[in-house]
Design a protein around this motif. Structure first.
Motif, short mmCIF file in Angstrom:
data_model
loop_
_atom_site.label_atom_id
_atom_site.label_comp_id
_atom_site.label_asym_id
_atom_site.label_seq_id
_atom_site.Cartn_x
_atom_site.Cartn_y
_atom_site.Cartn_z
N VAL A 189 -13.76 13.27 -12.61
CA VAL A 189 -13.63 14.76 -11.74
C VAL A 189 -12.38 14.83 -10.72
CG1 VAL A 189 -14.82 16.15 -10.31
CG2 VAL A 189 -16.01 14.99 -11.93
N LYS A 190 -12.17 13.47 -10.20
CA LYS A 190 -10.77 13.50 -9.26
C LYS A 190 -9.41 13.90 -10.04
CE LYS A 190 -11.24 10.77 -5.81
NZ LYS A 190 -11.21 11.31 -4.63
N ARG A 191 -9.62 13.48 -11.21
CA ARG A 191 -8.24 13.59 -12.04
C ARG A 191 -8.23 14.83 -12.31
NH1 ARG A 191 -9.80 8.54 -14.27
NH2 ARG A 191 -10.75 9.53 -16.16
N ALA A 192 -9.30 15.99 -12.49
CA ALA A 192 -9.34 17.25 -12.96
C ALA A 192 -9.16 18.13 -11.62
CB ALA A 192 -10.60 17.48 -13.73
N THR A 193 -9.53 17.84 -10.47
CA THR A 193 -9.20 18.86 -9.13
C THR A 193 -8.73 17.93 -8.14
OG1 THR A 193 -10.83 20.30 -8.13
CG2 THR A 193 -11.84 18.48 -8.98
#
Length: 267
Positions: A189-193
């Motif tokens: 998720v951290k890579r996406a937002t």
């Protein structure tokens, strides 16, 4: 996109702690809000009790049943929130048909800053997203271990405030250890937002909270706290529990550190 809620959550630059309480679970339930705040919560999640909570495990279901048996209603809970001045944001967790019935403006009027609707499919959320944005309430979206990368990117782009990373497939509930899928999901998720990523579902002890805080940007803790309330814990006792979680998050307690239940002491 930065919003008032995400800005507030990032203000101190520390791992985020969002404890939960079922609205109306006791006659003086707003005492838990004040105790959480004073113990170091960055925001507070309030569950609106629902008779058929499909994503809630036995503890939250029991807490909802107790609140409903006491006569708690959505309207009475929102009135209680409005009458309880807090420095930290209140985020409401509820189900789609309740939101459709009461409308997002009613949440905003009570001072609610964020909204989580776990049974609302992403494909059907555009209308509620628009209504929430118009009312100044951040609609927080959820991501699960099974969510594919393209959908994670969409969730990251459309969520407001933070992204709620569900650590396991299944319902809420206390667990003996943080699921290995939690760290994997948080990293994805951290890579996406650029939004904060908070891990929930099954975070039950200070050491687990610290582990989740290292993997993501913080934690949501619900069932472990509500079990204590169901067993008769006071607001003061819950404040001590949240303070123990706050300390563990801030210190980044390493895996394997001796710990017991939420309160951080053996019993």
């Amino acid at each position: 996109m930065s919003t008032a809620l995400s800005t507030a959550l990032r203000a101190d630059g520390r791992p985020l702690l969002v404890p939960y309480v079922t609205g109306g679970i006791t006659a003086d339930w707003t005492g838990f809000l004040r105790a959480y705040q004073e113990a170091g919560a960055d925001a507070i999640e309030v569950g609106l009790p629902f008779s058929d909570p499909m994503l809630d495990g036995p503890t939250i279901q029991e807490a909802s049943d107790r609140a409903l048996a006491r006569g708690a209603t959505v309207e009475s809970i929102l009135a209680d929130i409005a009458a309880t001045p807090l420095r930290v944001p209140v985020i409401v967790m509820t189900y789609a048909n309740i939101v459709l019935r009461i409308g997002v403006p009613a949440l905003a009027a009570a001072g609610v800053r964020g909204l989580i609707v776990p049974d609302l499919p992403l494909e059907e959320s555009a209308g509620l997203e628009a209504a929430a944005a118009a009312a100044g309430v951040d609609l927080v979206l959820l991501a699960a271990p099974s969510t594919p990368d393209d959908r994670l990117r969409e969730i990251g782009a459309r969520s407001r405030g933070f992204v709620y990373a569900i650590s396991v497939m299944g319902t809420t509930g206390e667990r003996a250890a943080l699921a290995g899928s939690a760290a994997v999901l948080a990293a994805r998720v951290k890579r996406a937002t650029d939004l904060p990523v908070l891990i929930g579902f099954g975070v039950s002890t200070p050491a687990q909270a610290a582990e989740a805080g290292r993997a993501g940007d913080g934690v949501v803790i619900a069932s472990a706290l509500m079990r204590r309330v169901l067993d008769g814990a006071t607001a003061g006792a819950l404040g001590a529990d949240v303070a123990a979680l706050r300390t563990a998050l801030d210190l980044g307690v390493s895996p394997g550190t001796p710990h017991a239940e939420v309160s951080g002491h053996r019993g």
